[in-house]
Enzyme design. Sequence first.
Site, PDB file in Angstrom:
ATOM      1  N   GLY A  94      -2.274   7.843   3.560  1.00  0.00           N
ATOM      2  CA  GLY A  94      -1.354   7.058   2.867  1.00  0.00           C
ATOM      3  C   GLY A  94       0.012   7.504   3.143  1.00  0.00           C
ATOM      4  CG  ASP A 142      -2.119   0.842   0.907  1.00  0.00           C
ATOM      5  OD1 ASP A 142      -2.254   1.188  -0.113  1.00  0.00           O
ATOM      6  OD2 ASP A 142      -2.766   1.262   1.781  1.00  0.00           O
TER       7      ASP A 142
END
Length: 293
Positions: A254, A235
């Site tokens: 993120g 990710d």
Amino acid sequence: MSILDLEFYDLACRLGPQPGHTLALAERCGVKGLLTPPDEAVGAQDGSLAVRSLAPMTANLDGEQLAEMARLQRGGAVGVGQGYAPWKNTRVQLNAMRYAKSLELRVFLSPLDPVLGLGVAHDGAVAQRLGLETQPSAAETIALARDLQLVAETGVTAHMGRLSSAESVRLMARAKHEGLDVTCDVAITHLLWDERQIEGYDFNYRLQPVLRSDEDRQALIAGVESGVIDAIVSDHTPWPVADKRLPFAQAKPGTETLALWRDGVNGLIRQGALSGARAEQALNRVPRSLLGL
């Protein structure tokens, strides 16, 4: 085979504003193939690293007009997805999944309720103490339950991305037991960290989905070990500095994780939390198969 020698395949890697830098980093980290999200255009790449992309399920991810999936499939898309872009309504999602089924395309879904998912921290004591808008586990499980029901309705092959809660593991276990053609993954961040990381408002821990409780983290690890969770992804999500170095709630969700990925999994193996055999399945065999490599 030692985890240190294992070739990694990543089902969730954003290339970001400097694709060449990300790809070079991925190669240095032992990644042999990766999948980019449907909102990121990927041009021709040189080198030994196989880059695959998801096509959007709706035009420009608008959640309303179905994308030309057949044309995108001919162009090389290995699957279709919507990322975290919301659907206008469930009818559109149902039709999109039916279209994908007719083409035998795998759908990659990121279950998150668009309203409950607006929170920036897990609905627990840490977020309440810090005064942050919360994102309950139900933000994920409500969407996941709906997505699994639509998989059952359409018969499409589906992959559920970035699970974050214990209840999601239970929902996936039940779906597999009932024979649905589904796989799922978890980000390395959610196997290593929990909600306590956000103490101090460190924007590096502003993630989507959010970091949840330690009980959730332990359930995710157990889900990987049992095979309910099929893959571990990086990710990796690089953002320009101006989008990340902001107050916690305003920072883009993120963080950059490629360099953390291998060492993090190796640490779980050394702790006895994860077996080498399951790590090989989750980092190599399953994602490689889903990438068609």
